[in-house]
Design a protein around this motif. Structure first.
Motif, PDB file in Angstrom:
ATOM      1  N   LEU A  76     -35.369 -46.057  -0.205  1.00  9.87           N
ATOM      2  CA  LEU A  76     -36.367 -45.968   1.013  1.00  9.87           C
ATOM      3  C   LEU A  76     -37.536 -46.057   0.316  1.00  9.87           C
ATOM      4  O   LEU A  76     -38.627 -46.485   0.792  1.00  9.87           O
ATOM      5  CB  LEU A  76     -35.735 -45.026   1.716  1.00  9.87           C
ATOM      6  N   ARG A  77     -37.320 -44.758  -0.849  1.00 11.32           N
ATOM      7  CA  ARG A  77     -39.278 -44.659  -1.256  1.00 11.32           C
ATOM      8  C   ARG A  77     -39.870 -45.658  -1.330  1.00 11.32           C
ATOM      9  O   ARG A  77     -41.156 -45.897  -1.403  1.00 11.32           O
ATOM     10  CB  ARG A  77     -39.032 -43.509  -2.502  1.00 11.32           C
ATOM     11  N   ASP A  78     -38.741 -46.326  -2.115  1.00  8.00           N
ATOM     12  CA  ASP A  78     -39.505 -47.623  -3.050  1.00  8.00           C
ATOM     13  C   ASP A  78     -40.714 -48.584  -1.764  1.00  8.00           C
ATOM     14  O   ASP A  78     -42.018 -49.024  -1.561  1.00  8.00           O
ATOM     15  CB  ASP A  78     -38.751 -48.574  -3.340  1.00  8.00           C
ATOM     16  N   ALA A  79     -39.754 -48.535  -0.114  1.00  4.10           N
ATOM     17  CA  ALA A  79     -39.723 -49.107   0.349  1.00  4.10           C
ATOM     18  C   ALA A  79     -41.013 -48.729   1.496  1.00  4.10           C
ATOM     19  O   ALA A  79     -41.776 -49.312   1.531  1.00  4.10           O
ATOM     20  CB  ALA A  79     -39.071 -49.294   1.741  1.00  4.10           C
ATOM     21  N   ILE A  80     -41.060 -47.163   1.226  1.00  2.00           N
ATOM     22  CA  ILE A  80     -42.356 -46.379   1.799  1.00  2.00           C
ATOM     23  C   ILE A  80     -43.510 -46.568   1.200  1.00  2.00           C
ATOM     24  O   ILE A  80     -44.771 -46.761   1.451  1.00  2.00           O
ATOM     25  CB  ILE A  80     -41.676 -45.090   1.754  1.00  2.00           C
ATOM     26  N   ASP A  81     -43.645 -46.626  -0.300  1.00  2.00           N
ATOM     27  CA  ASP A  81     -44.703 -46.981  -1.086  1.00  2.00           C
ATOM     28  C   ASP A  81     -45.551 -48.249  -0.933  1.00  2.00           C
ATOM     29  O   ASP A  81     -46.862 -48.956  -1.578  1.00  2.00           O
ATOM     30  CB  ASP A  81     -44.255 -47.069  -2.765  1.00  2.00           C
ATOM     31  N   MET A  82     -44.620 -49.113   0.267  1.00  2.00           N
ATOM     32  CA  MET A  82     -45.331 -50.585   0.583  1.00  2.00           C
ATOM     33  C   MET A  82     -46.435 -50.290   2.040  1.00  2.00           C
ATOM     34  O   MET A  82     -46.874 -51.086   1.979  1.00  2.00           O
ATOM     35  CB  MET A  82     -44.158 -51.805   0.885  1.00  2.00           C
ATOM     36  N   VAL A  83     -45.749 -49.278   2.194  1.00  2.00           N
ATOM     37  CA  VAL A  83     -46.803 -49.599   3.319  1.00  2.00           C
ATOM     38  C   VAL A  83     -48.202 -48.716   3.443  1.00  2.00           C
ATOM     39  O   VAL A  83     -48.620 -48.381   2.097  1.00  2.00           O
ATOM     40  CB  VAL A  83     -47.181 -47.986   4.393  1.00  2.00           C
ATOM     41  N   PRO A  84     -49.765 -49.437   3.479  1.00  2.00           N
ATOM     42  CA  PRO A  84     -50.406 -49.022   3.208  1.00  2.00           C
ATOM     43  C   PRO A  84     -51.122 -47.403   3.044  1.00  2.00           C
ATOM     44  O   PRO A  84     -50.375 -47.058   3.292  1.00  2.00           O
ATOM     45  CB  PRO A  84     -51.883 -50.242   3.941  1.00  2.00           C
ATOM     46  N   GLU A  85     -52.054 -47.198   1.316  1.00  2.00           N
ATOM     47  CA  GLU A  85     -52.282 -45.683   1.128  1.00  2.00           C
ATOM     48  C   GLU A  85     -52.164 -44.972   2.088  1.00  2.00           C
ATOM     49  O   GLU A  85     -52.184 -43.824   2.632  1.00  2.00           O
ATOM     50  CB  GLU A  85     -52.587 -45.912   0.363  1.00  2.00           C
ATOM     51  N   ASN A  86     -53.354 -45.072   3.141  1.00  2.00           N
ATOM     52  CA  ASN A  86     -53.056 -44.695   4.333  1.00  2.00           C
ATOM     53  C   ASN A  86     -52.833 -44.524   5.723  1.00  2.00           C
ATOM     54  O   ASN A  86     -53.054 -44.114   6.061  1.00  2.00           O
ATOM     55  CB  ASN A  86     -55.286 -45.932   4.809  1.00  2.00           C
ATOM     56  N   GLU A  87     -51.908 -45.553   5.750  1.00  2.00           N
ATOM     57  CA  GLU A  87     -51.384 -44.520   6.488  1.00  2.00           C
ATOM     58  C   GLU A  87     -49.626 -44.456   6.089  1.00  2.00           C
ATOM     59  O   GLU A  87     -48.467 -43.813   7.068  1.00  2.00           O
ATOM     60  CB  GLU A  87     -50.880 -46.666   7.454  1.00  2.00           C
ATOM     61  N   ARG A  88     -49.698 -44.234   4.920  1.00  2.00           N
ATOM     62  CA  ARG A  88     -48.197 -43.806   4.288  1.00  2.00           C
ATOM     63  C   ARG A  88     -47.830 -42.104   5.003  1.00  2.00           C
ATOM     64  O   ARG A  88     -46.727 -41.873   4.955  1.00  2.00           O
ATOM     65  CB  ARG A  88     -48.364 -43.329   2.741  1.00  2.00           C
ATOM     66  N   SER A  89     -49.404 -41.160   5.196  1.00  2.00           N
ATOM     67  CA  SER A  89     -48.188 -40.003   5.986  1.00  2.00           C
ATOM     68  C   SER A  89     -48.343 -40.162   7.213  1.00  2.00           C
ATOM     69  O   SER A  89     -47.307 -39.671   7.861  1.00  2.00           O
ATOM     70  CB  SER A  89     -49.768 -39.832   5.934  1.00  2.00           C
ATOM     71  N   LYS A  90     -48.018 -41.736   7.815  1.00  2.00           N
ATOM     72  CA  LYS A  90     -47.492 -41.346   9.068  1.00  2.00           C
ATOM     73  C   LYS A  90     -46.097 -41.475   9.697  1.00  2.00           C
ATOM     74  O   LYS A  90     -45.428 -42.046  10.263  1.00  2.00           O
ATOM     75  CB  LYS A  90     -48.305 -42.879   9.984  1.00  2.00           C
ATOM     76  N   VAL A  91     -45.708 -42.029   7.935  1.00  2.00           N
ATOM     77  CA  VAL A  91     -43.354 -42.919   8.235  1.00  2.00           C
ATOM     78  C   VAL A  91     -42.964 -41.282   8.545  1.00  2.00           C
ATOM     79  O   VAL A  91     -43.692 -40.511   7.778  1.00  2.00           O
ATOM     80  CB  VAL A  91     -43.331 -43.389   7.281  1.00  2.00           C
ATOM     81  N   LYS A  92     -42.127 -41.762   9.168  1.00  2.00           N
ATOM     82  CA  LYS A  92     -41.508 -40.490   9.920  1.00  2.00           C
ATOM     83  C   LYS A  92     -39.784 -40.595   9.630  1.00  2.00           C
ATOM     84  O   LYS A  92     -39.458 -42.215   9.476  1.00  2.00           O
ATOM     85  CB  LYS A  92     -41.805 -40.394  11.400  1.00  2.00           C
ATOM     86  N   ILE A  93     -39.258 -39.727   9.475  1.00  2.00           N
ATOM     87  CA  ILE A  93     -37.740 -39.574   8.858  1.00  2.00           C
ATOM     88  C   ILE A  93     -36.664 -38.753   9.472  1.00  2.00           C
ATOM     89  O   ILE A  93     -37.245 -38.284   9.702  1.00  2.00           O
ATOM     90  CB  ILE A  93     -37.538 -40.017   7.613  1.00  2.00           C
ATOM     91  N   GLY A  94     -35.812 -39.260  10.323  1.00  2.00           N
ATOM     92  CA  GLY A  94     -35.066 -38.563  11.093  1.00  2.00           C
ATOM     93  C   GLY A  94     -33.754 -38.611  10.952  1.00  2.00           C
ATOM     94  O   GLY A  94     -33.240 -39.524  10.576  1.00  2.00           O
ATOM     95  N   MET A  95     -33.215 -37.324  11.256  1.00  2.00           N
ATOM     96  CA  MET A  95     -31.906 -37.515  10.269  1.00  2.00           C
ATOM     97  C   MET A  95     -30.795 -36.984  11.634  1.00  2.00           C
ATOM     98  O   MET A  95     -30.801 -35.503  11.554  1.00  2.00           O
ATOM     99  CB  MET A  95     -31.867 -36.797   9.214  1.00  2.00           C
ATOM    100  N   LEU A  96     -29.498 -37.048  11.377  1.00  2.00           N
ATOM    101  CA  LEU A  96     -28.682 -36.169  11.984  1.00  2.00           C
ATOM    102  C   LEU A  96     -27.362 -35.119  11.133  1.00  2.00           C
ATOM    103  O   LEU A  96     -27.422 -35.910  10.463  1.00  2.00           O
ATOM    104  CB  LEU A  96     -27.659 -37.345  13.192  1.00  2.00           C
ATOM    105  N   SER A  97     -28.139 -34.020  11.350  1.00  2.00           N
ATOM    106  CA  SER A  97     -27.391 -33.691  10.173  1.00  2.00           C
ATOM    107  C   SER A  97     -25.337 -33.604  10.539  1.00  2.00           C
ATOM    108  O   SER A  97     -24.805 -34.095  11.895  1.00  2.00           O
ATOM    109  CB  SER A  97     -27.455 -31.672  10.887  1.00  2.00           C
TER     110      SER A  97
END
Length: 329
Positions: free
Chosen positions: A270-291
């Motif tokens: 998943l981190r490798d996929a996040i690295d494919m997001v354009p660098e200027n938009e990488r901070s916009k990636v959101k991750i949510g999880m149910l405990s």
């Protein structure tokens, strides 16, 4: 330009989409992978059906119906259907057509006479919302369920239908988490696209934002009704966001496996996929999880900065308001 992409792992759900019935056996829809294992799946049509159903039940969405005849009548000019006028009316009045698109051929008026079009041979709209198949996390092992109606048969069926035997049936059964991706082209929502490719805004920004936020509410609480059951398809894990680059970045990048009744998420993939997001938009990636769902929950929180599912959707809806330039509401 902007779009939303979300890749989702659902709650565990059972036997979500049946295909062909062979004899008295209901067969689940499934695919065989290269290693010989089988995954069950829910088609995009089935998922969108339940999104539309919830939209009508919970958000007051108007779905395409027989009143289209009236729009055909009032959109005619000089003996032809004004395609652009017809399309504008449908985008404005039917959330289903606006979000999920449609194709109309051989249109007829109230007298059942075929209508000529002002251009082209059909009225079509590219869907603003696209949904993939939802594939099971766990493998299908061929489990079956034996069914009969002996109780109902003894109490009333044999008396009122005159049948001499109960009904026997079998169904394939599979319980699993499912993974799917939904994408929303924010620039197409509430807009009619003409023949020359130009886009004409039909809805004001407030209504455009509302339609997208309503859809996000539906995705957050998605469920399926099948064979007398409610099945919960709300997310236990979500990754995505609102990006200027319209691309399903995380499709096929969410790799989870089931171990002792809980899930294990492949974080590095998943981190490798996040690295494919354009660098200027990488901070916009959101991750949510149910405990309580993932074995490696602490790693997901620390390495991916996962938040709650509810918080993710609240933030995303605020970003939708900001994108369309409207106040929260």
């Amino acid at each position: 330009m902007g779009g939303i992409t979300l890749t989702i792992i659902t709650h565990k759900a059972s036997s979500l989409n049946y295909g062909e019935t062979v004899g008295n056996v209901s067969i689940l829809k499934k695919v065989t992978l290269g290693d010989g294992t089988q995954k069950t799946f829910v088609s995009d049509k089935a998922l969108k059906y339940d999104m539309r159903r919830k939209g009508k039940e919970e958000k007051g969405w108007k779905l395409l119906d027989e009143l289209l005849k009236e729009y055909i009548e009032k959109s005619q000019k000089d003996g032809k259907l004004d395609v652009d006028e017809f399309g504008r009316n449908l985008v404005e009045n039917y959330e289903e057509f606006d979000l999920f698109g449609g194709l109309f051929t051989n249109l007829k008026d109230k007298k059942n006479k075929e209508v000529s079009l002002s251009y082209g041979d059909s009225v079509k709209r590219v869907c603003a919302v696209k949904v993939t198949y939802a594939f099971s996390v766990s493998d299908f092992k061929g489990d079956m369920n034996f069914l009969n109606n002996i109780d109902a048969y003894n109490r009333y069926i044999k008396h009122i239908e005159g049948k001499k035997a109960q009904a026997i049936a079998q169904t394939e059964e599979h319980t699993s988490h499912y993974v799917y991706t939904i994408t929303i082209d924010l620039d197409r929502v509430g807009v009619w696209e003409k023949e020359d490719g130009t886009r004409e805004p039909i809805l004001d920004p407030q209504k455009r934002a509302k339609r997208v936020k309503d859809l996000l509410d539906i995705v957050m609480t998605l469920n399926r009704q099948i064979k007398g059951r409610w099945e919960n398809l709300s997310p236990v894990f979500v990754v995505g966001g609102l990006f200027g680059t319209k691309h399903p970045f995380f499709m096929n990048a969410v790799d989870a496996s089931e171990m002792n009744g809980r899930l294990f998420l492949q974080i590095d993939r998943l981190r490798d996929a996040i690295d494919m997001v354009p660098e200027n938009e990488r901070s916009k990636v959101k991750i949510g999880m149910l405990s309580g769902i993932f074995i490696n929950e602490e790693d997901i929180k620390s390495k991916l900065q996962a938040k709650s599912i509810g918080e993710l959707f609240r933030e995303l809806k605020q970003e939708v308001d900001n994108y369309y330039g409207v106040s929260e509401g």
